[in-house]
Scaffold this active site. Structure first.
Site, PDB file in Angstrom:
ATOM      1  N   LYS A  52      54.404  81.476  24.514  1.00 42.83           N
ATOM      2  CA  LYS A  52      54.398  83.055  25.033  1.00 42.83           C
ATOM      3  C   LYS A  52      54.573  83.158  26.531  1.00 42.83           C
ATOM      4  O   LYS A  52      55.364  83.563  27.321  1.00 42.83           O
ATOM      5  CB  LYS A  52      53.702  84.081  24.373  1.00 42.83           C
ATOM      6  CG  LYS A  52      53.905  84.284  22.829  1.00 42.83           C
ATOM      7  CD  LYS A  52      52.741  84.976  22.196  1.00 42.83           C
ATOM      8  CE  LYS A  52      53.225  85.177  20.611  1.00 42.83           C
ATOM      9  NZ  LYS A  52      52.155  85.957  19.796  1.00 42.83           N
ATOM     10  N   GLN A  96      46.190  88.019  20.279  1.00 49.42           N
ATOM     11  CA  GLN A  96      46.625  87.217  19.327  1.00 49.42           C
ATOM     12  C   GLN A  96      45.934  87.483  17.841  1.00 49.42           C
ATOM     13  O   GLN A  96      44.596  87.028  17.861  1.00 49.42           O
ATOM     14  CB  GLN A  96      46.775  85.809  19.768  1.00 49.42           C
ATOM     15  CG  GLN A  96      47.402  84.763  18.694  1.00 49.42           C
ATOM     16  CD  GLN A  96      48.780  84.791  18.780  1.00 49.42           C
ATOM     17  OE1 GLN A  96      49.304  85.432  19.335  1.00 49.42           O
ATOM     18  NE2 GLN A  96      49.310  84.593  17.483  1.00 49.42           N
ATOM     19  N   ASP A 119      53.111  94.512  20.698  1.00 53.55           N
ATOM     20  CA  ASP A 119      53.194  94.004  19.513  1.00 53.55           C
ATOM     21  C   ASP A 119      53.551  95.100  18.317  1.00 53.55           C
ATOM     22  O   ASP A 119      53.979  94.875  17.087  1.00 53.55           O
ATOM     23  CB  ASP A 119      51.887  93.633  18.769  1.00 53.55           C
ATOM     24  CG  ASP A 119      51.755  91.921  18.915  1.00 53.55           C
ATOM     25  OD1 ASP A 119      52.937  91.289  18.439  1.00 53.55           O
ATOM     26  OD2 ASP A 119      50.672  91.421  19.007  1.00 53.55           O
TER      27      ASP A 119
HETATM   28  N1  GUN Z   1      49.848  86.197  14.652  1.00 55.40           N
HETATM   29  C1  GUN Z   1      50.980  85.797  13.856  1.00 55.40           C
HETATM   30  N2  GUN Z   1      51.900  86.736  14.312  1.00 55.40           N
HETATM   31  C2  GUN Z   1      51.590  87.527  15.149  1.00 55.40           C
HETATM   32  C3  GUN Z   1      52.144  88.451  16.096  1.00 55.40           C
HETATM   33  O1  GUN Z   1      53.313  88.800  15.842  1.00 55.40           O
HETATM   34  N3  GUN Z   1      51.340  89.194  16.805  1.00 55.40           N
HETATM   35  C4  GUN Z   1      50.038  88.630  17.228  1.00 55.40           C
HETATM   36  N4  GUN Z   1      49.421  89.585  18.122  1.00 55.40           N
HETATM   37  N5  GUN Z   1      49.351  88.034  16.567  1.00 55.40           N
HETATM   38  C5  GUN Z   1      50.072  87.310  15.613  1.00 55.40           C
END
Ligand code: GUN
Length: 305
Positions: A52, A96, A119
């Site tokens: 990311k 995350q 998100d």
């Molecule tokens: N963990 C797995 N997928 C995601 C996601 O789309 N966002 C976040 N913040 N954590 C994740």
């Protein structure tokens, strides 16, 4: 032969458009900024977060990574989020998941300012999605919709079956499909006679986190199959079960000691008219949509188009 819905290609299209928007914002003196909170040392999360941050750099988005130790408390994380909410150069905040068991995840997600919630996990954005209002939407299901749209697959009037009811994928996926006028069935671990539902799916989305769970007999011939699963296979017996003597996969397996497989058995793709491969399908789209959401948040927060 089924059409391969290549997520890497679609992600590149989305990222090129995002880079264009970043340049337009720069002309207004704005650099979009993303903050990512990564707690502890979960290997998979570290890989995702690094990816990311790298993509932000490629597209001209400012990013910073906060990496508190596994032992961090909910209160300490709440203080971090409160500070990020205040800072004007931060447009997006991503925590995350999963978080350590002692952290109150829901409380933390609720503390993120909804306008910085890239998100789409804040209850306000969940509510906006459910009531069809503009907001920030969860990246993975939004990426699936973007893939379908860009590849000319109209879900209106179609029967879509979503396997999985997670807050991150299954539930928002179902809502996005309903909003796009599909007839949606959500199946999960307690569904009785699951195959009777999947066999009727014109669009089948698998998001259950179980390697190769969807087999060929479960797929309606000609269905569009969207495989959200990313499961690591390290066991030789499992490898053979999924990939037989596929030489390319064998090379990867020998080199890395593992390969990834989706929630759909590779042989089951044969029954589809189009499918997203693993790797190289939905996974690539999630990050592209995160970038799109960050730029969108930067524009919305400043009242820019
Ligand atoms: N963990 C797995 N997928 C995601 C996601 O789309 N966002 C976040 N913040 N954590 C994740």
């Amino acid at each position: 032969m089924p059409e391969v819905l290549d997520g890497v290609v679609v992600a590149a299209e989305i990222k090129a458009e995002v880079a264009e928007k970043v340049r337009a914002l720069a002309a207004n003196g704005v650099t979009p900024g993303l903050a990512v909170i990564l707690v502890g040392n979960v290997a998979a999360s570290e890989i995702y977060v690094r990816s990311k941050v790298k993509t932000c750099a490629e597209l001209g988005i400012y990013s910073e990574m906060l990496t508190p130790a596994e032992t961090v408390t909910t209160d300490e994380l709440l203080a971090m989020v409160a500070e990020l909410n205040q800072r004007d150069e931060i447009d997006g905040i991503l925590i995350q998941l999963p978080l350590p068991a002692h952290v109150e995840t829901r409380r933390l997600l609720k503390a993120v300012a909804p306008e910085k919630d890239v998100d789409g996990f804040h209850p306000v954005n969940v509510g906006r999605l459910q009531s069809g209002q503009a907001g920030l939407q969860p990246c993975t299901p939004a990426g699936v919709m973007e893939m379908l749209r860009r590849r000319g697959i109209d879900v209106a009037g179609k029967h879509a079956v979503v396997l999985g009811r997670s807050d991150i994928v299954g539930k928002p996926m179902a809502m996005l499909l309903v909003n796009a006028s599909a007839t949606v069935t959500v199946c999960h671990s307690r569904t009785v006679d699951l195959t009777s539902y999947t066999q009727r799916a014109e669009v089948l989305v698998a998001a259950i986190g179980r390697p190769g769970f969807v087999t060929e007999d479960m797929v309606r011939p000609g269905a569009v199959v969207i495989d959200v699963g990313i499961n690591r296979v390290t066991d030789e017996r499992k490898f053979v079960e999924f990939f037989g003597d596929d030489p390319a996969r064998r090379t990867t397996f020998a080199k890395r000691g593992s390969v990834v497989v989706g929630d759909v058995h590779p042989e089951a793709y044969r029954a589809s008219s189009a499918y997203t491969p693993v790797p190289g399908g939905v996974g690539a789209l999630t990050i592209a949509m995160l970038m799109a959401n960050t730029v969108r948040a930067a524009s919305l927060r400043r009242g820019l188009p």
